[in-house]
Write a protein that holds these residues in place. Structure first.
Motif, mmCIF file in Angstrom:
data_model
loop_
_atom_site.group_PDB
_atom_site.id
_atom_site.type_symbol
_atom_site.label_atom_id
_atom_site.label_comp_id
_atom_site.label_asym_id
_atom_site.label_seq_id
_atom_site.Cartn_x
_atom_site.Cartn_y
_atom_site.Cartn_z
ATOM 1 N N HIS A 1 3.469 8.975 -17.197
ATOM 2 C CA HIS A 1 2.620 9.094 -16.025
ATOM 3 C C HIS A 1 2.432 7.727 -15.361
ATOM 4 O O HIS A 1 2.789 6.686 -15.916
ATOM 5 N N ALA A 2 1.865 7.741 -14.169
ATOM 6 C CA ALA A 2 1.520 6.528 -13.432
ATOM 7 C C ALA A 2 0.329 6.859 -12.547
ATOM 8 O O ALA A 2 0.047 8.031 -12.264
ATOM 9 N N THR A 3 -0.372 5.828 -12.096
ATOM 10 C CA THR A 3 -1.579 6.061 -11.305
ATOM 11 C C THR A 3 -1.680 5.042 -10.180
ATOM 12 O O THR A 3 -1.128 3.941 -10.261
ATOM 13 N N ALA A 4 -2.395 5.434 -9.113
ATOM 14 C CA ALA A 4 -2.603 4.554 -7.961
ATOM 15 C C ALA A 4 -3.850 5.031 -7.224
ATOM 16 O O ALA A 4 -4.325 6.158 -7.426
ATOM 17 N N PHE A 5 -4.388 4.181 -6.351
ATOM 18 C CA PHE A 5 -5.493 4.543 -5.463
ATOM 19 C C PHE A 5 -4.932 4.655 -4.062
ATOM 20 O O PHE A 5 -4.266 3.728 -3.576
ATOM 21 N N ASP A 6 -5.161 5.784 -3.396
ATOM 22 C CA ASP A 6 -4.525 6.019 -2.105
ATOM 23 C C ASP A 6 -5.401 5.634 -0.912
ATOM 24 O O ASP A 6 -5.040 5.880 0.232
ATOM 25 N N ALA B 1 3.088 3.884 -5.713
ATOM 26 C CA ALA B 1 2.310 2.916 -4.950
ATOM 27 C C ALA B 1 1.857 3.610 -3.680
ATOM 28 O O ALA B 1 2.544 4.498 -3.157
ATOM 29 N N CYS B 2 0.685 3.218 -3.173
ATOM 30 C CA CYS B 2 0.096 3.865 -2.001
ATOM 31 C C CYS B 2 -0.430 2.827 -1.024
ATOM 32 O O CYS B 2 -0.780 1.706 -1.409
#
Length: 432
Positions: free
Chosen positions: A113-118, A165-166
């Motif tokens: 998984h991976a995570t970002a703030f949009d 990335a966002c």
């Protein structure tokens, strides 16, 4: 991946990095010896503490930030397919002691998984047997509905660790494609979180069938484009490649361009944005054992400013899995340093001109826990970096692993003992 296969997989990755050979003696910062914690986690001075009732094997923590808090998502290998998360304020307070259940109905194939703030929500994406899934978490820690199927490829499976990335609610998700009619290509999707249906569009980033999926994908956004980085074997050994992708999904460098093709293997790539372009770090075996190198990319171009690589750490330990973040001018590079009997987390700062402030790094992980390994990434917010890493009492097939984190300012580890993020009451009883 089962716990029993962890050791073999990890050692296999080490061999790929170092081209064989035994690790040398530890590079140990003597100052860390005076910072012993009680058990694995210290004296419990933080509050609140994680509220767990059973042991857990927390792994692969990924970190995002919204400027006021850090969002940490990780997998639990004791419950196949389980993904959980917690927020930590920029002041170091654990905001979700019960943790956030990201996929309450489970998906047995949810490992990577991976995570970002949009710009509005935290996003967690993960690869499955056939699809890529998405969970949305509001800034207050509540789930925005159930996880959804973001994209189902028609000609391949998404494998390995994805990247995301966002920027202003628009994102790029990238992964390695394998199986069916496609093998080891770099694929992805753009998505617009502000539009109905998320406006998902497929992107082909590299058709070269030489991507090494063991090291995943890294993605960052700078100015008006993304940079996607991966490990590639098209020249025989492991090398670092990258491609620039515009917000609309157009690929500026089809099949990618070379970041590093030094002798030996280069892998475990990680990329971050700076005010001046991008910075890429990797593990490098040009000297025989695995060291940490990096390079700057000039803003708006594919110009690699340091074609030979910046030597960040060449200590005697086997150094791998670097992770990078930037406050704009400087870059913080953190990594795992492995010896025959210990694993530690270290970091170094790289200046705008490529000079390294902390040659061979300074100690991030503290205390007597035998295994302290960096698997996830690093984030920066409100004047602090936040580094999350795994901790366990034994090196080989530990019965559990917990996630802890620390804020870092300059070369100072702010949280000692580290902030407990995942936890079980039995941990202290089993401490060495």
């Amino acid at each position: 991946m089962s716990l029993r296969t962890w050791r073999g997989a990890l050692l296999g990755a080490f061999l790929a990095v170092s081209c064989g050979g035994e690790p040398e003696a530890a590079f140990e910062d003597p100052s860390s010896q005076g910072d012993l914690e009680l058990g694995l986690h210290g004296n419990g001075g933080q509050g609140p503490l994680p509220n767990w009732s059973t042991p857990t094997f927390a792994n692969n923590a990924q970190v995002a930030e919204d400027g006021n808090q850090f969002f940490v998502a990780w997998s639990d290998w004791r419950r196949a397919g389980k993904l959980v998360a917690a927020r930590v304020s920029v002041n170091g307070r654990l905001l979700d002691p019960d943790a956030i259940d990201l996929n309450p109905n489970l998906r047995p194939d949810a490992y990577y998984h991976a995570t970002a703030f949009d710009g509005r929500q935290f996003l967690v994406i993960w690869t499955g047997e056939r699809s890529v899934f998405l969970a949305r978490v509001n800034r207050d820690g509540t789930l925005d509905g159930d996880p959804i199927t973001l994209f189902t490829p028609t000609d391949h499976n998404a494998v390995g660790s994805p990247g995301i990335a966002c920027h202003k609610r628009k994102c790029l998700v990238a992964w390695i494609a394998s199986g069916l009619t496609v093998s080891r290509e770099v694929r992805g999707v753009t998505l617009d979180m502000g539009k109905p249906g998320l406006d998902v569009q497929e992107v082909v980033i590299s058709r070269s069938q030489s991507t090494e999926f063991s090291f995943g994908i890294s993605v960052a956004w700078s100015e008006d484009r993304y940079l996607v980085a991966w490990t590639d074997t098209r020249y025989g050994s492991h090398d670092i490649f990258a491609a620039r992708v515009r917000a609309n999904g157009s690929v500026l460098d089809p099949n990618g361009f070379i970041i590093s093709a030094a002798p030996g293997n280069q892998n475990y790539q990680s990329v971050t944005a700076t005010k001046y372009g991008f910075f890429v770090a990797w593990s490098d075996s040009r000297s025989g054992s695995a060291d940490i190198y990096g390079t700057r990319l000039k803003r708006g171009s594919a110009n690699v400013l340091d074609p030979l690589g910046i030597r960040i750490s060449t200590a005697s330990a086997t150094e791998f899995s670097p992770r990078v973040a930037s406050e704009g001018d400087e870059v913080l590079v953190s990594w795992s340093a492995l010896t025959a009997d210990t694993a530690r987390v270290r970091a170094a700062r790289v200046k705008r001109n490529g000079d390294v402030r902390d040659r061979n790094g300074f100690a991030i992980s503290k205390g007597p826990a035998i295994r302290q390994l960096l698997f996830g990434n690093v984030a920066y917010a409100s004047g602090r970096y936040f580094i999350v890493y795994g901790r366990a009492p034994v090196m080989d097939e530990p019965p559990y692993q917990v996630m802890v984190g620390t804020r870092v300012k300059n070369d100072d580890v702010v949280d000692n003992p580290a902030i407990r993020i995942s936890h079980a009451p039995s941990v202290e009883q089993l401490a060495p």
